[in-house]
Design a protein around this motif. Structure first.
Motif, PDB file in Angstrom:
ATOM      1  N   ILE A  26      10.286  62.835   0.371  1.00 35.21           N
ATOM      2  CA  ILE A  26      10.147  61.983  -0.808  1.00 35.21           C
ATOM      3  C   ILE A  26      10.649  60.607  -0.380  1.00 35.21           C
ATOM      4  CG2 ILE A  26      10.887  61.537  -3.178  1.00 35.21           C
ATOM      5  CD1 ILE A  26      11.322  64.553  -3.471  1.00 35.21           C
ATOM      6  N   ALA A  27       9.739  59.724  -0.106  1.00 35.79           N
ATOM      7  CA  ALA A  27      10.141  58.413   0.412  1.00 35.79           C
ATOM      8  C   ALA A  27      10.463  57.483  -0.743  1.00 35.79           C
ATOM      9  CB  ALA A  27       9.032  57.822   1.266  1.00 35.79           C
ATOM     10  N   TRP A  40       8.737  55.506 -10.730  1.00 38.94           N
ATOM     11  CA  TRP A  40      10.166  55.541 -10.381  1.00 38.94           C
ATOM     12  C   TRP A  40      10.796  56.865 -10.818  1.00 38.94           C
ATOM     13  CZ3 TRP A  40      12.433  53.198  -6.745  1.00 38.94           C
ATOM     14  CH2 TRP A  40      13.845  53.135  -6.671  1.00 38.94           C
ATOM     15  N   ALA A  41      10.413  57.351 -11.998  1.00 45.62           N
ATOM     16  CA  ALA A  41      10.907  58.646 -12.464  1.00 45.62           C
ATOM     17  C   ALA A  41      10.426  59.751 -11.528  1.00 45.62           C
ATOM     18  CB  ALA A  41      10.436  58.917 -13.891  1.00 45.62           C
ATOM     19  N   GLU A  42       9.194  59.629 -11.077  1.00 41.90           N
ATOM     20  CA  GLU A  42       8.642  60.612 -10.146  1.00 41.90           C
ATOM     21  C   GLU A  42       9.485  60.656  -8.865  1.00 41.90           C
ATOM     22  OE1 GLU A  42       5.946  62.660 -10.481  1.00 41.90           O
ATOM     23  OE2 GLU A  42       6.022  63.378  -8.417  1.00 41.90           O
ATOM     24  N   TYR A  43       9.810  59.454  -8.369  1.00 46.37           N
ATOM     25  CA  TYR A  43      10.620  59.368  -7.155  1.00 46.37           C
ATOM     26  C   TYR A  43      12.021  59.935  -7.387  1.00 46.37           C
ATOM     27  CZ  TYR A  43      14.034  57.225  -4.041  1.00 46.37           C
ATOM     28  OH  TYR A  43      15.098  57.017  -3.205  1.00 46.37           O
ATOM     29  N   LEU A  44      12.611  59.557  -8.507  1.00 47.09           N
ATOM     30  CA  LEU A  44      13.997  59.957  -8.755  1.00 47.09           C
ATOM     31  C   LEU A  44      14.137  61.433  -9.101  1.00 47.09           C
ATOM     32  CD1 LEU A  44      15.653  57.157 -10.955  1.00 47.09           C
ATOM     33  CD2 LEU A  44      16.087  57.654  -8.552  1.00 47.09           C
ATOM     34  N   PHE A  45      13.240  61.944  -9.931  1.00 46.16           N
ATOM     35  CA  PHE A  45      13.532  63.212 -10.603  1.00 46.16           C
ATOM     36  C   PHE A  45      12.524  64.341 -10.414  1.00 46.16           C
ATOM     37  CE2 PHE A  45      15.523  60.049 -13.677  1.00 46.16           C
ATOM     38  CZ  PHE A  45      16.813  60.245 -13.197  1.00 46.16           C
ATOM     39  N   MET A  46      11.237  64.016 -10.310  1.00 46.49           N
ATOM     40  CA  MET A  46      10.246  65.094 -10.313  1.00 46.49           C
ATOM     41  C   MET A  46      10.244  65.812  -8.970  1.00 46.49           C
ATOM     42  SD  MET A  46       9.220  65.028 -13.329  1.00 46.49           S
ATOM     43  CE  MET A  46       9.445  63.879 -14.676  1.00 46.49           C
ATOM     44  N   ARG A  47      10.241  67.120  -9.012  1.00 43.47           N
ATOM     45  CA  ARG A  47      10.351  67.902  -7.783  1.00 43.47           C
ATOM     46  C   ARG A  47       9.327  69.031  -7.767  1.00 43.47           C
ATOM     47  NH1 ARG A  47      12.356  63.920  -6.751  1.00 43.47           N
ATOM     48  NH2 ARG A  47      14.506  63.448  -6.142  1.00 43.47           N
ATOM     49  N   ASP A  48       8.845  69.353  -6.551  1.00 42.66           N
ATOM     50  CA  ASP A  48       7.899  70.461  -6.423  1.00 42.66           C
ATOM     51  C   ASP A  48       8.586  71.798  -6.690  1.00 42.66           C
ATOM     52  OD1 ASP A  48       5.855  68.777  -5.851  1.00 42.66           O
ATOM     53  OD2 ASP A  48       5.965  69.014  -3.677  1.00 42.66           O
ATOM     54  N   ASN A  49       9.870  71.892  -6.303  1.00 43.24           N
ATOM     55  CA  ASN A  49      10.656  73.093  -6.617  1.00 43.24           C
ATOM     56  C   ASN A  49       9.895  74.354  -6.191  1.00 43.24           C
ATOM     57  OD1 ASN A  49      12.971  74.266  -7.725  1.00 43.24           O
ATOM     58  ND2 ASN A  49      11.984  74.569  -9.717  1.00 43.24           N
ATOM     59  N   VAL A  50       9.435  74.331  -4.971  1.00 46.84           N
ATOM     60  CA  VAL A  50       8.456  75.314  -4.497  1.00 46.84           C
ATOM     61  C   VAL A  50       9.014  76.729  -4.459  1.00 46.84           C
ATOM     62  CG1 VAL A  50       7.112  76.018  -2.473  1.00 46.84           C
ATOM     63  CG2 VAL A  50       7.296  73.590  -3.091  1.00 46.84           C
ATOM     64  N   LYS A  51       8.213  77.638  -4.948  1.00 49.04           N
ATOM     65  CA  LYS A  51       8.488  79.061  -4.753  1.00 49.04           C
ATOM     66  C   LYS A  51       7.631  79.486  -3.567  1.00 49.04           C
ATOM     67  CE  LYS A  51       8.688  81.601  -8.467  1.00 49.04           C
ATOM     68  NZ  LYS A  51       8.186  82.373  -9.621  1.00 49.04           N
ATOM     69  N   HIS A  54       9.299  75.793   1.309  1.00 46.99           N
ATOM     70  CA  HIS A  54       9.849  74.587   0.714  1.00 46.99           C
ATOM     71  C   HIS A  54      10.304  73.661   1.832  1.00 46.99           C
ATOM     72  CE1 HIS A  54      13.205  72.556  -1.764  1.00 46.99           C
ATOM     73  NE2 HIS A  54      12.079  72.246  -2.382  1.00 46.99           N
TER      74      HIS A  54
END
Lengths: 100, 996, 417
Positions: A26-27, A40-51, A54
């Protein structure tokens, strides 16, 4: 307790030496002022949280201090590989889980 | 010797008598006995009461799977533990034991009225009642339920024992030292490989200890065992007994708990009670064997009703006959051998009752030769006897019909419902199980770990099979390590193998609805409870378990899970795999808290970081406070002073002359390199390019969300060298954040970061006399306003020590911070102290530091900010380098809510009545409104100050910066306090005091 | 549905408990529902219950990939409290505590809500400041919470060690007496029984593999292991799996799923009268009605769905328990287990509408979702029924991560200086 291979030290060591540092690749936007609030929210907070596999960051906190990346299966907790920060994301099909 | 002790049998040493007490009564046993075997040797079966119905219970097993015979064990003051399994606790002279969950006595327990009303206490009954009236749950029902529940009583004293832990590594870890484990260890004991063999029992051998009749490689089993153990030791195998593999963690980390002293009469000096091993094994062989299943029938829980294999163990290992006239009920061949052993030891076996109509001839011959009556094709339908079984009721079964009952007298009833593999550790690995229809049990299938399972643990019965499989699995483990091994398989004679059938409840001619046929003994879960759960819609085994509590007792379902599954599966009309087995959860057996806590108790719970000056503070009467991992001097009371008095004195002395403060805990980071200034520009909000060498500046660090994370004074020691200070608690976090950005976002920057927190001792001198005191000691710089103005820093010599001297103030007075190499800290402190005597130098602690800085309006990150405060909120917009294209947090600050009106902003508060506000008190605009009130902020800092002659406060208030002079209200429980909003600086707003 | 009461219990006892019926039937999916709820935990089942009882919507399916109540509902340490700092959180959690008081009577299912009190211990000056801030804010919000001196803490819960020379001495505590514990499984079962009695289908062992959308982007239904199910509205509360389920509708969430471990001791007679939480040393303890000490620990540091935690965390947790309650050092751990917690950046949940029309989400409860079950379910049902948030959950939007209007309970606990 996981065993983690530090690609800088070349050693496989217990998890207590390492600090998890969240999702990898996440650059930070090149020019933050130019991005929208959503981006900016995407960069800061949104995560793939992969099952599954990862891509994530670890820091060899009580060792060399370097941040590095890992591919780990979050269902089995097994590491597939670790690699240096800045290196490209290894392709999934080249990875197999350690052990069986 | 009692009639139950058989001479010539067992591995106990009857020449060494040992006595202990049980419920105050002296019991004689022998060296090597467990509490259970010693009680049984004295003819005592009644050892406890069950959880719900308070039914009398005796030992049903001989090992760690025991659900009934739980006792309290005590060794003098502080050394008491409840719920100890009598079948595991070894006796020693003077051991005190007590039965549990009974009142007034084990033989007469009033709680047993529950047993009479058992139909009321069906599975889940408590979900259906106790709801009316509402208030009765907390005051009547729940206290009653809580008092009735629980087994033993909690310890009530502090534990005087110590516990240890170790990390260890091995190539092959073998868990279980029965035949499979022994053979695996032997096969793995290849030159150069580190092999560890662990067993929870007091001695190695497993099944072999209960089967002395076997002949292995021409030797009697026990002789072979001795020579094999010697051979393993000679081959370098580490054998650990009384060591339980409690849990299987990621990547072959096995938690082992070794019991070191619970079996000893005299505690050795300086020996821990238990030791936790974190064993990392390259390969693991699980050789934990199998557990015998009880049969489920009415009255299968009376004292004296016991697993047949356990009775065999009591005889062969402990020399104890569990009864002189036992009967046997079984569905498996193995119990026949148990009966034969008891008969051969002098018991009059009343009958072998087998649910199967076809019996192997060899077994029938064995019974005949011993004169034992055989009832094949029979079921058991009940037992009699109040505190010990005295008879069993059996009925013939023909073509599915249960015939007329017959009563067989007995003083013990041996039962066997067959065997089920011990799959606990395998399950901890997230191993998958596969249902085996023939054996009516689950067997291990796949595991993601480097682990194999050997012997009875994968459904192989008999010593020969276990030895062969163990050898093969040991060899496999070695080969997985890239080595080769040749495993010889010993020849076995007099082996006992057999087969059996599996049952749900045994068929009965009585009303099954009224049967007390126990599945989970300890939790009093009966077959009808399981069927009720299914009837009520509990269709997953997890629901059945949770509704009935089956498998949740301290035996962790070892006795109950598989029987419970078979019954639930029958009730549901679904195959077992569709119903599923509940997950086996760690630990394998209940494990002492102390073993986990290990060394981390009392002062060692967590490291206490102390500065080099801490010892001076301690010697001079400081009161300390914990601040993150540090202990810091809080204040220095003189004799008779309260905290308030001490702080007032420290404040006054600093304001009027000079105070000395240990600031060594402040985080310090050395930022060095050609791109250091660019790095600082990007990390901190402030501009750094124009900061001259030997100048310092207050730096503000944000997160990329725009909120304040940390602050501190930063000195430019050279063109490419910054001395960064952080908050005490923030040091590690800030360095980590810096490293993160440097290494991963800006790897092109040529900068090196080093934590120097512990490299420097930092002493702050503040007060009008600070410069006068310090100047004579400094070489390399003149402490004048011209040569060394406020916010200067320099490398120089102080009292002959190499130093970094900062002229900074966190008090509003003339201030210096002297950094010297850490070990010199106390020496510098004492030098300054001596030099300061003429000025009445006063040591102050963190509380005075807080007061002085609040008077001056300096914030404390984490007290006046809380992670939702922006620089502008804190009144520090001036700290932002507005011309910089970017810094961490810049984009975050531009988000809609961070630029919105009405944000909470830091202001000063002065109460109208001159009272002191409470920190954390909430602020409202309208004090007359009802609850819930609209709160507009809170008091972040509040102090009584001598300097200003009145209490002052800092607060975050909605739109505070535009409300100067307005009155806000602070509603307290007893009254509402009005306060006026002011600026945050209460002392010397002109900064006149900062000048030398 | 047979009513649960003492009379029916006695009557059934005499009849060998033959007459009890299924608390919820095993349902097969119908082709279409008004509302499909993904995840049959307390929050999902509760939402179905309140949709049926308060909004007249009964054509509902609650679908779960496993057995109902098998996620975090059945894996937590059952602590219930509402002494949160921010107004938004305090209102949400106190709404729950209000509902907990009479939930057993409401559901005709004894969920054993026990007002035994939750005591949070302060171990340093920063804790004291922070707890007092909570107490003052709670008072003005009408939320019960009060300060106890160390001696009063000891009186309230005798096993606490208040020695002044402890590594982290007890400097006082914040007590919420209305708080307590409940029987976690019973909450799921009670809601399931109540919902089923009103016509809600509970479909277990049926994984939802995707959310299907119409051409206009709105929700069409869910793809499941048992085929497509059409739905007017889809509501997701599938803790531990929310990211994956929502991703199928192109909704990204700010979640990280971390393992959380908990454990119980062997059961003993009553020794521990309340719930004690000690954030500074990371020890949380209560005693179940069965007699087990129920102990919570922190989350492991990495994303994981293995429901399996590490040993170091357990060692630390037990050490913390022995530090605060030294008399328990010789007690034994009976069982430990793991769950998957969905953590948001501000440690507050997301309950509300999503960018997709007719798709709703209730997620991000971190380690604290059980306590909120009734309140969360109640406002989630409102949101689903009315297609707008209830005033209580209005601040808990997904959009707050864009605007920066976080409800930062984690930051509010802040850091030591």
């Amino acid at each position: 307790m996981l065993l983690i291979h530090c690609p800088y030290c070349g050693e496989t060591l217990p998890e207590v030496e390492f600090a998890y540092a969240g999702e990898a690749h996440i650059a930070r936007p090149e020019n933050p002022s130019a991005v929208s609030d959503e981006e900016w929210a995407e960069y800061l907070f949104m995560r793939d949280n992969v099952k599954g596999v990862h891509y994530e960051r670890w820091r060899h906190l009580h060792g060399c201090g370097r941040f590095f990346n890992a591919a780990r299966n979050t269902i089995t907790d097994k590491f597939l590989t670790t690699y240096e920060a800045g290196a490209p994301r290894p392709a999934l099909d080249t990875l197999t889980e350690g052990g069986k | 010797m009692s009639k139950y002790r058989v001479s010539g049998r067992g591995r106990i040493d009857t020449s060494r008598p040992v006595s202990f007490t049980f419920d105050g009564k002296r019991i004689k046993g022998a060296k090597g006995d467990t509490v259970a075997s010693a009680l049984l040797a004295n003819g005592i079966h009644l050892m406890g009461r069950s959880f719900k119905y308070h039914r009398p219970r005796g030992a049903v097993a001989a090992g760690s799977e025991e659900p009934n015979a739980l006792i309290g064990t005590r060794r003098g003051p502080g050394r008491f533990e409840p719920n100890t399994r009598a079948t595991v606790q070894e006796i020693w002279e003077g051991l005190e034991t007590n039965s549990q969950n009974k009142f007034p006595s084990l033989k007469f327990d009033v709680g047993a009225v529950n047993d009479a009303a058992y139909m009321m206490f069906s599975a889940g009954f408590y979900y259906k009642t106790f709801m009316w009236p509402r208030s009765f749950w907390d005051k009547v029902y729940e206290p009653f339920i809580r008092a009735a529940a629980g087994l033993g009583v909690s310890p009530k004293e502090e534990d005087p024992d110590t516990y240890a832990s170790r990390n260890a590594f091995c190539d092959v870890l073998v868990i279980g030292s029965g035949p499979a484990g022994l053979a695996a260890a032997r096969a793995a004991a290849v030159e150069g490989l580190k092999v560890v063999l662990v067993d929870e029992n007091a001695e190695a051998g497993g099944t072999l200890l209960s089967e002395p009749q076997a002949v292995i490689d021409g030797k009697p089993a026990w002789d072979w065992l001795s020579s094999e153990l010697a051979a393993l030791k000679a081959a370098g195998v580490k054998i650990m007994t009384r060591t339980t593999a409690i849990a299987y963690y990621h990547q072959n980390l096995i938690g082992l708990v070794e019991k070191l002293s619970d079996h000893l009469e005299v505690l050795p000096q300086d020996t821990p009670r238990e030791r936790l091993w974190r064993m990392r094994a390259k390969q693991v062989v699980l050789a934990q064997g199998a557990l015998e299943k009880p049969l489920v029938f009415h009255g299968n829980d009376r004292p004296g009703v016991m697993l047949a294999g356990s009775a065999q163990t009591y005889l062969n290992r402990y020399g104890v006959l569990v009864g002189t006239s036992p009967a046997v009920v079984t569905s498996h061949d193995s119990a026949w051998f148990s009966a034969f052993d008891l008969a051969d030891a002098g018991a009059k076996v009343q009958a072998i009752v087998d649910t199967r109509s076809e019996i192997r001839q060899e077994l029938l011959d064995g019974a005949k030769s011993r004169g034992i009556r055989v009832l094949a094709g029979y079921t058991a339908t009940g037992t009699e006897g109040r505190l010990r079984v005295k008879s069993v009721r059996v009925n013939p079964m023909q073509s599915g019909k249960v015939g007329a009952p017959e009563t067989i007298s007995c003083d013990a009833l041996l039962m066997s419902g067959g065997w089920t593999p011990s799959l606990h550790l395998f399950s901890h690995t997230q191993g998958k199980l596969a249902w085996d229809d023939d054996r009516t049990t689950f067997l291990p299938d796949y595991t993601p770990e480097d682990c194999v399972i050997a012997g009875a643990g994968r459904g192989l019965w008999g010593i020969a099979a276990a030895l062969a499989d163990g050898a093969e699995k040991g060899q496999q483990a070695v080969e997985a390590l890239g080595r080769s091994a040749i495993a010889a398989v010993p020849a076995v004679k007099n082996d006992r193998t057999g087969t059996g059938v599996s049952h749900k409840e045994l068929p009965t001619d009585l009303s099954p609805g009224k049967a007390k046929a126990f599945v989970d003994y300890q939790n009093d879960v009966t077959a009808k409870d399981l069927r009720l759960a299914v009837r009520e819609g509990m269709k997953s085994i997890e629901h059945v378990k949770r509704y009935t509590t089956n498998g949740m007792a301290t035996d962790q379902g070892k006795m109950s899970n598989i029987n419970g599954l078979n019954i639930a599966s029958d009730a549901l009309g679904r195959k077992q795999p569709q119903v599923g087995l509940t997950t086996f959860r760690p630990p394998y057996t209940p494990t002492t808290f102390g073993a986990f806590a290990g060394y981390h108790r009392g002062g060692h719970f967590e490291v206490t970081r102390k500065t080099r000056i801490d010892s001076w503070a301690a010697e001079n009467g400081a009161v300390f406070e914990p601040v993150s991992q540090w202990r810091r001097a809080w204040y220095f009371p003189k004799a008779g002073e309260t905290m308030d008095q001490a702080v007032a004195r420290e404040c006054a002395a600093t304001r009027s002359s000079v105070g000395i403060f240990d600031a060594s805990t402040l985080g310090k980071i050395e930022v060095v390199g050609p791109d250091a200034v660019e790095f600082m520009n990007r990390m901190y909000t402030n501009p750094w390019t124009k900061l001259g060498v030997n100048r310092c500046r207050y730096g503000l660090l944000l997160g990329d969300d725009g909120f304040i994370r940390d602050d501190g004074v930063i000195g430019r020691m050279g063109q490419d060298k910054f001395h960064v200070t952080t908050t005490t608690g923030g040091a590690a976090r800030v360095l980590n954040m810096m490293e993160d950005y440097l290494q991963t976002e800006w790897p092109d920057l040529n900068v090196w970061l080093t934590s120097t927190t512990e490299q420097w001792s930092t002493i702050a001198l503040n007060g009008p006399n600070a410069a006068k005191l310090l100047a004579p000691l400094v070489e390399g710089v003149e402490l004048t306003e011209e040569a060394f103005p406020h916010m200067s820093c320099v490398e120089c010599t102080v009292a002959g020590m190499p130093a970094r001297l900062f002229r900074v103030s966190f008090t509003g007075e003339i201030g210096f911070e002297v950094n010297v190499p850490a070990p010199m800290g106390r020496q510098l402190w004492e030098t300054l102290w001596k030099a300061g005597e003429q000025y009445g130098i006063t040591a102050y602690g963190t509380e005075t530091m807080h007061v002085l800085r609040a008077e001056k309006g300096y914030i404390i990150v984490g007290q006046d900010t809380d992670g939702t405060v922006t620089p502008d909120d804190a009144g520090m917009a001036w700290a932002i380098g507005k011309a910089k294209p970017d810094f961490v947090g810049k984009r975050g600050l531009a988000r809609p809510d961070l630029t919105a009106k009405g944000r909470k902003q830091l202001v000063g508060l002065l109460t109208e009545d001159g009272s002191k506000l409470e920190e954390g008190a909430q602020i409202v605009f309208d004090p007359a409104q009802p609850v819930p009130m609209k709160m507009v902020g809170h008091v972040t800092s509040s102090y009584d100050t001598g300097t200003t002659g009145r209490p002052i406060a800092l607060a975050l208030v909605e739109g505070g910066h535009d409300r100067m002079g307005e009155t806000v209200h602070i509603p307290m429980p007893d009254r509402t306090i009005a306060a006026k909003i002011t600026g945050t600086v209460f002392y010397d707003p002109e900064n006149a005091k900062l000048k030398i | 549905m047979t009513r649960f009461n003492a009379f029916n219990l006695v009557k059934n006892a005499l009849g060998g408990h033959k007459a009890w019926t299924e608390q919820w039937p095993e349902s097969q999916p119908k082709a279409e529902y008004d509302v499909v709820i993904v995840g049959a935990g307390g929050h999902g089942l509760g939402a179905a219950y309140y949709l049926a009882t308060q909004h007249g919507i009964t054509n509902i399916a609650v679908i779960d990939k496993g057995w109902l109540g098998g996620g975090n509902t059945g894996r937590n340490t059952t602590i219930i409290r509402s002494n949160y700092l921010y107004d938004e959180s305090a209102r949400l959690f106190d709404h729950s505590v209000d509902l907990w008081q009479t939930l057993s009577q409401e559901l005709n299912y004894n969920v054993m809500y026990s007002n035994r009190g939750v005591l949070m211990l302060a171990h340093n000056v920063h804790d004291v400041q922070s707890f007092k801030r909570h107490i003052h804010a709670n008072r003005l919000n009408g939320v019960d919470n009060r300060w106890l001196s160390p001696e009063e803490c000891k009186e309230y819960c005798p096993p606490i060690n208040i020695a002044k020379d402890a590594r982290y001495p007890v400097m006082g505590g914040a007590l919420q007496e209305r708080a307590g514990t409940a029987r976690h499984d019973a909450v799921a079962w009670g809601y399931a029984r109540g919902a089923a009695a009103r016509g809600v289908d509970i479909i277990q062992n049926c994984a939802v593999t995707a959310i299907r959308r119409n051409a206009d982007g709105s929700v069409a239904g869910v793809e499941t292991a048992k085929g497509f199910i059409k739905a007017k509205k889809v509501a997701v509360s599938a803790s531990g799996h929310n990211t994956q389920v929502m991703a199928t509708a192109d909704v990204r969430l700010p979640l990280e799923s971390m393992p959380l471990q908990a454990l119980v001791s062997e059961p003993v007679k009553p020794i521990f009268p309340c719930v004690v939480m000690s954030n500074a040393v990371h020890a949380y303890c209560s005693q179940s009605d069965k007699g087990e000490l129920v102990i919570g620990s922190g989350t492991d540091q990495y994303v994981s769905y293995s429901q399996r935690g590490g040993l170091p965390l357990i060692e630390h947790t037990i050490a913390a328990i022995s530090e605060v309650f030294p008399i328990f050092n010789r007690m034994r751990m009976l069982r430990k287990w793991g769950g998957i917690t969905d953590n948001t950046p501000d440690r507050s949940p997301i309950i509300g509408k999503t960018p997709v029309q007719n798709l709703y989400v209730n997620c991000g409860w971190g380690t604290g979702g059980f306590k909120a079950t009734p309140g969360s379910a109640h406002v989630f049902a409102w949101t689903i029924a009315k297609d707008e948030p209830h005033p209580i959950n209005a601040p808990f939007t997904l959009d707050r991560f864009r605007t920066g209007r976080l409800i930062d309970e984690a930051a509010a606990a802040a850091v030591a200086h």
